[in-house]
Scaffold this motif. Structure first.
Motif, PDB file in Angstrom:
ATOM      1  N   ASN A   1     -15.251  -6.877 -28.712  1.00 26.04           N
ATOM      2  CA  ASN A   1     -14.481  -7.567 -30.107  1.00 26.04           C
ATOM      3  C   ASN A   1     -13.977  -6.554 -31.249  1.00 26.04           C
ATOM      4  OD1 ASN A   1     -13.961 -10.022 -28.633  1.00 26.04           O
ATOM      5  ND2 ASN A   1     -16.156 -10.451 -29.044  1.00 26.04           N
ATOM      6  N   THR A   2     -14.165  -5.468 -31.094  1.00 21.61           N
ATOM      7  CA  THR A   2     -13.571  -4.616 -32.127  1.00 21.61           C
ATOM      8  C   THR A   2     -12.636  -3.521 -31.678  1.00 21.61           C
ATOM      9  OG1 THR A   2     -16.046  -4.682 -32.880  1.00 21.61           O
ATOM     10  CG2 THR A   2     -14.335  -3.335 -34.271  1.00 21.61           C
ATOM     11  N   VAL A   3     -11.632  -3.291 -32.546  1.00 20.22           N
ATOM     12  CA  VAL A   3     -10.627  -2.356 -32.147  1.00 20.22           C
ATOM     13  C   VAL A   3     -11.355  -1.157 -32.449  1.00 20.22           C
ATOM     14  CG1 VAL A   3      -8.290  -1.373 -32.560  1.00 20.22           C
ATOM     15  CG2 VAL A   3      -8.709  -4.120 -32.419  1.00 20.22           C
ATOM     16  N   ILE A   4     -10.852  -0.226 -31.659  1.00 19.57           N
ATOM     17  CA  ILE A   4     -11.592   1.228 -31.955  1.00 19.57           C
ATOM     18  C   ILE A   4     -10.510   2.362 -31.747  1.00 19.57           C
ATOM     19  CG2 ILE A   4     -14.179   0.881 -31.374  1.00 19.57           C
ATOM     20  CD1 ILE A   4     -13.276   1.860 -28.568  1.00 19.57           C
ATOM     21  N   PRO A   5     -10.425   3.418 -32.567  1.00 21.76           N
ATOM     22  CA  PRO A   5      -9.733   4.522 -32.369  1.00 21.76           C
ATOM     23  C   PRO A   5      -9.890   5.430 -31.016  1.00 21.76           C
ATOM     24  CG  PRO A   5     -11.227   4.803 -34.550  1.00 21.76           C
ATOM     25  CD  PRO A   5     -11.495   3.876 -33.598  1.00 21.76           C
ATOM     26  N   GLU A   6      -8.435   5.782 -30.542  1.00 17.46           N
ATOM     27  CA  GLU A   6      -8.619   6.542 -29.165  1.00 17.46           C
ATOM     28  C   GLU A   6      -9.640   7.593 -29.106  1.00 17.46           C
ATOM     29  OE1 GLU A   6      -5.244   4.138 -29.791  1.00 17.46           O
ATOM     30  OE2 GLU A   6      -5.729   5.844 -30.932  1.00 17.46           O
ATOM     31  N   ASN A   7     -10.111   8.130 -30.247  1.00 15.02           N
ATOM     32  CA  ASN A   7     -10.933   9.324 -30.002  1.00 15.02           C
ATOM     33  C   ASN A   7     -12.407   9.320 -29.895  1.00 15.02           C
ATOM     34  OD1 ASN A   7     -10.757   8.461 -32.661  1.00 15.02           O
ATOM     35  ND2 ASN A   7     -10.045  10.594 -33.403  1.00 15.02           N
ATOM     36  N   GLU A   8     -12.813   7.611 -29.815  1.00 17.46           N
ATOM     37  CA  GLU A   8     -14.200   7.395 -29.687  1.00 17.46           C
ATOM     38  C   GLU A   8     -14.740   7.699 -28.426  1.00 17.46           C
ATOM     39  OE1 GLU A   8     -16.148   4.759 -32.142  1.00 17.46           O
ATOM     40  OE2 GLU A   8     -14.952   6.002 -33.283  1.00 17.46           O
ATOM     41  N   LYS A   9     -15.839   8.072 -28.475  1.00 19.85           N
ATOM     42  CA  LYS A   9     -16.444   8.471 -27.048  1.00 19.85           C
ATOM     43  C   LYS A   9     -16.898   7.027 -26.395  1.00 19.85           C
ATOM     44  CE  LYS A   9     -17.798  12.707 -27.050  1.00 19.85           C
ATOM     45  NZ  LYS A   9     -17.548  13.373 -28.214  1.00 19.85           N
ATOM     46  N   LEU A  10     -16.473   7.255 -25.076  1.00 20.23           N
ATOM     47  CA  LEU A  10     -16.722   6.176 -23.931  1.00 20.23           C
ATOM     48  C   LEU A  10     -18.371   6.089 -23.988  1.00 20.23           C
ATOM     49  CD1 LEU A  10     -14.598   7.167 -21.103  1.00 20.23           C
ATOM     50  CD2 LEU A  10     -14.353   5.197 -22.641  1.00 20.23           C
ATOM     51  N   LYS A  11     -18.734   4.642 -23.689  1.00 22.70           N
ATOM     52  CA  LYS A  11     -20.097   4.352 -23.612  1.00 22.70           C
ATOM     53  C   LYS A  11     -20.445   3.836 -22.122  1.00 22.70           C
ATOM     54  CE  LYS A  11     -21.310   3.901 -28.272  1.00 22.70           C
ATOM     55  NZ  LYS A  11     -20.887   2.925 -29.274  1.00 22.70           N
ATOM     56  N   ASN A  12     -21.315   4.135 -21.412  1.00 22.10           N
ATOM     57  CA  ASN A  12     -21.721   3.550 -20.120  1.00 22.10           C
ATOM     58  C   ASN A  12     -21.938   2.272 -20.042  1.00 22.10           C
ATOM     59  OD1 ASN A  12     -22.168   4.098 -17.520  1.00 22.10           O
ATOM     60  ND2 ASN A  12     -24.581   4.130 -17.949  1.00 22.10           N
ATOM     61  N   GLY A  13     -21.207   1.824 -19.141  1.00 19.11           N
ATOM     62  CA  GLY A  13     -21.218   0.333 -18.859  1.00 19.11           C
ATOM     63  C   GLY A  13     -20.431  -0.726 -19.718  1.00 19.11           C
ATOM     64  N   LYS A  14     -19.634  -0.323 -20.664  1.00 17.76           N
ATOM     65  CA  LYS A  14     -19.205  -1.050 -21.423  1.00 17.76           C
ATOM     66  C   LYS A  14     -17.634  -1.473 -20.891  1.00 17.76           C
ATOM     67  CE  LYS A  14     -21.329  -0.949 -25.372  1.00 17.76           C
ATOM     68  NZ  LYS A  14     -21.976  -2.363 -25.944  1.00 17.76           N
ATOM     69  N   THR A  15     -17.109  -2.702 -21.570  1.00 19.68           N
ATOM     70  CA  THR A  15     -15.702  -2.889 -21.025  1.00 19.68           C
ATOM     71  C   THR A  15     -14.756  -2.841 -22.234  1.00 19.68           C
ATOM     72  OG1 THR A  15     -16.737  -4.531 -19.727  1.00 19.68           O
ATOM     73  CG2 THR A  15     -14.372  -4.835 -20.006  1.00 19.68           C
ATOM     74  N   TYR A  16     -13.820  -1.966 -21.829  1.00 17.00           N
ATOM     75  CA  TYR A  16     -12.674  -1.558 -22.857  1.00 17.00           C
ATOM     76  C   TYR A  16     -11.592  -2.671 -22.422  1.00 17.00           C
ATOM     77  CZ  TYR A  16     -15.758   2.055 -23.869  1.00 17.00           C
ATOM     78  OH  TYR A  16     -16.812   2.769 -24.405  1.00 17.00           O
ATOM     79  N   LEU A  17     -10.911  -3.153 -23.617  1.00 16.28           N
ATOM     80  CA  LEU A  17      -9.837  -4.214 -23.382  1.00 16.28           C
ATOM     81  C   LEU A  17      -8.691  -3.228 -23.877  1.00 16.28           C
ATOM     82  CD1 LEU A  17      -8.653  -7.132 -23.011  1.00 16.28           C
ATOM     83  CD2 LEU A  17      -9.128  -7.499 -25.327  1.00 16.28           C
ATOM     84  N   ILE A  18      -7.755  -3.208 -23.012  1.00 16.12           N
ATOM     85  CA  ILE A  18      -6.667  -2.388 -23.212  1.00 16.12           C
ATOM     86  C   ILE A  18      -5.429  -3.421 -23.516  1.00 16.12           C
ATOM     87  CG2 ILE A  18      -4.838  -0.755 -22.288  1.00 16.12           C
ATOM     88  CD1 ILE A  18      -7.458   0.288 -20.675  1.00 16.12           C
ATOM     89  N   MET A  19      -4.946  -3.188 -24.621  1.00 15.12           N
ATOM     90  CA  MET A  19      -3.731  -4.075 -25.105  1.00 15.12           C
ATOM     91  C   MET A  19      -2.425  -3.445 -25.336  1.00 15.12           C
ATOM     92  SD  MET A  19      -6.242  -6.452 -27.865  1.00 15.12           S
ATOM     93  CE  MET A  19      -6.987  -4.829 -28.387  1.00 15.12           C
ATOM     94  N   PRO A  20      -1.390  -3.644 -24.464  1.00 20.46           N
ATOM     95  CA  PRO A  20      -0.085  -3.074 -24.796  1.00 20.46           C
ATOM     96  C   PRO A  20       0.317  -3.544 -26.128  1.00 20.46           C
ATOM     97  CG  PRO A  20      -0.254  -3.857 -22.497  1.00 20.46           C
ATOM     98  CD  PRO A  20      -1.531  -4.300 -23.230  1.00 20.46           C
ATOM     99  N   VAL A  21       1.172  -2.932 -26.891  1.00 23.61           N
ATOM    100  CA  VAL A  21       1.547  -3.338 -28.031  1.00 23.61           C
ATOM    101  C   VAL A  21       2.994  -3.684 -28.066  1.00 23.61           C
ATOM    102  CG1 VAL A  21      -0.083  -2.129 -29.503  1.00 23.61           C
ATOM    103  CG2 VAL A  21       2.142  -1.040 -29.095  1.00 23.61           C
ATOM    104  N   ALA A  22       3.751  -3.516 -27.149  1.00 18.72           N
ATOM    105  CA  ALA A  22       5.031  -3.610 -27.284  1.00 18.72           C
ATOM    106  C   ALA A  22       5.410  -5.276 -26.746  1.00 18.72           C
ATOM    107  CB  ALA A  22       5.932  -2.894 -26.330  1.00 18.72           C
ATOM    108  N   SER A  23       6.235  -6.090 -27.389  1.00 19.27           N
ATOM    109  CA  SER A  23       6.637  -7.353 -26.855  1.00 19.27           C
ATOM    110  C   SER A  23       8.277  -7.327 -26.779  1.00 19.27           C
ATOM    111  CB  SER A  23       5.874  -8.447 -27.645  1.00 19.27           C
ATOM    112  OG  SER A  23       6.516  -8.120 -29.002  1.00 19.27           O
ATOM    113  N   GLY A  24       8.545  -7.819 -25.779  1.00 19.54           N
ATOM    114  CA  GLY A  24      10.089  -7.754 -25.608  1.00 19.54           C
ATOM    115  C   GLY A  24      10.930  -9.082 -26.279  1.00 19.54           C
ATOM    116  N   GLY A  25      11.697  -8.887 -26.862  1.00 20.28           N
ATOM    117  CA  GLY A  25      12.537 -10.057 -27.424  1.00 20.28           C
ATOM    118  C   GLY A  25      12.334 -10.044 -28.843  1.00 20.28           C
TER     119      GLY A  25
END
Ligand code: SF4
Ligand SMILES: [Zn+2]
Ligand SMILES: [Zn+2]
Lengths: 66, 311
Positions: A42-66
């Motif tokens: 539930n926290t946004v993180i910068p892309e250069n953070e290290k991945l952690k074993n077993g975690k779930t990363y939520l990926i959100m595309p930022v563009a919305s059309g219209g």
């Protein structure tokens, strides 16, 4: 190590070498780090953070059309 | 990665400026950038009656939110109002309008809704079907854009607004500029820029874009942190747009060469200024003989389009 990611409502797992970053994960699944935000625990993180074993990363595309 | 300002864990890393921010400092620098954009470009005066063209998406909500705060802080005399155009896009605009109404209720903001169907007799969905049937080679966005611009201007004037703010962000603007360039229609970019529309002041309500220097990625994060009630629905017609490809290309360039978007917008501003000088004064403004709205021809683009679609 194994991490999970959720993109457009679908959760998938992926095997990643140790010491890789969120950016590496994004490139591997063909997402441009410029075009998405990533959150873990539930926290946004910068892309250069290290991945952690077993975690779930939520990926959100930022563009919305219209 | 630590916040440049307070050294707490960062939530975002802005590669173009080499800054990283925690949530609190992301929000405060974002707000400051928008206010700076408003001030430096002299977008607003204290007495202005301001409307915001709102869609239910994040960018227009942010614009309305920030202007409403300026009013609360006593920097703007009138409380801003929202103007929404319901194009009649099933499964998209109907849903995003629900978000919008919720937002306006939450912040006690007056909302005016106008629909393409009431104005022109049919929904955008209907018009798209007609144009397909007639093989008119018209993109849904072209029809939508003409009608929406027309209605926003007409109703801003009726509501006696001095300024109409829109939620266009840095990415939107660069895309428009590049699209005009790629299509060999660079002169069209005279219509871009942080402030537009000064030809005949009583006909055209001045448009301002407070998020002009705000990348979409940051507006997404801002709206998320502020918990705005938007689902950021995607228009079903959006994928037909050349725009998406331009967006992807710009994102790729930005990723490889951080700062590309800002330098592009900087060059575009120089260009827009030159284009404005070169093309202003060339056109005489008349009133459309069919509807009375301002136009540089005898009939306006909207009436021309209606004619083609319906007859
Ligand atoms: S994507 Fe095109 S059709 Fe959809 S709302 Fe935007 S301009 Fe209109
Ligand atoms: Zn901080
Ligand atoms: Zn007309």
């Amino acid at each position: 190590m194994k991490v999970y990611y959720k993109l457009q409502g679908k959760k998938k797992s992926i095997e990643m070498p140790a010491n890789k970053t969120v950016e590496d994960l994004l490139l591997k699944i063909k997402q441009n780090p410029e075009a998405v935000l990533v959150a873990v625990d539930n926290t946004v993180i910068p892309e250069n953070e290290k991945l952690k074993n077993g975690k779930t990363y939520l990926i959100m595309p930022v563009a919305s059309g219209g | 990665m630590k916040c440049t300002i307070c050294k707490k864990p960062a939530i975002i890393n802005l590669r173009y400026s080499k800054d990283a921010y925690c949530q609190q400092h992301f929000i405060s620098t974002f707000d400051k950038k928008v206010i700076d954009t408003i001030n430096k470009n002299k977008m607003l005066q204290y007495n202005d009656k301001v409307g915001v063209g709102v869609s239910g998406g994040k960018d227009s909500m942010i614009t309305l939110f920030i202007l409403n705060r300026l009013h609360k802080k006593g920097k703007l005399k009138h409380k801003p109002i929202g103007i929404a155009i319901d194009e009649g896009i099933k499964g998209y605009r109907d849903k995003s309008l629900v978000d919008l109404r919720k937002f306006c209720k939450e912040y006690d903001i007056e909302l005016h809704e106008f629909s393409i169907k009431d104005e022109f007799g049919k929904t955008l969905d209907d018009f798209v079907k007609i144009s397909d049937k007639k093989k008119m080679a018209l993109k849904p966005c072209s029809i939508c854009g003409v009608f929406r611009r027309y209605m926003l201007n007409k109703y801003s004037r009726e509501l006696k607004l001095d300024k109409l703010a829109t939620g266009h962000n840095l990415d939107d603007e660069i895309q428009s500029f590049m699209i005009n360039l790629f299509r060999g229609d660079a002169a069209r970019s005279a219509r871009l820029g942080p402030i537009t529309g000064v030809i005949r002041p009583k006909d055209f309500v001045l448009r301002i874009k407070p998020l002009y220097f705000t990348p979409e990625k940051e507006s997404f994060l801002y709206s998320m942190i502020r918990k705005f009630p938007t689902h950021n629905y995607v228009c079903p017609y959006a994928h037909t747009a050349f725009r998406n490809e331009v967006r992807e290309s710009m994102d790729q360039l930005e990723y490889k060469y951080p700062g590309t978007k800002f330098s592009t917008v900087k060059s575009s501003l120089r260009f827009i200024e030159i284009a404005k000088d070169a093309y202003s004064g060339l056109k005489e403004i008349n009133n459309c003989k069919l509807c009375g709205e301002p136009t540089s021809k005898k009939t306006c683009k909207t009436c021309e389009l209606i004619e083609k679609l319906i007859n």
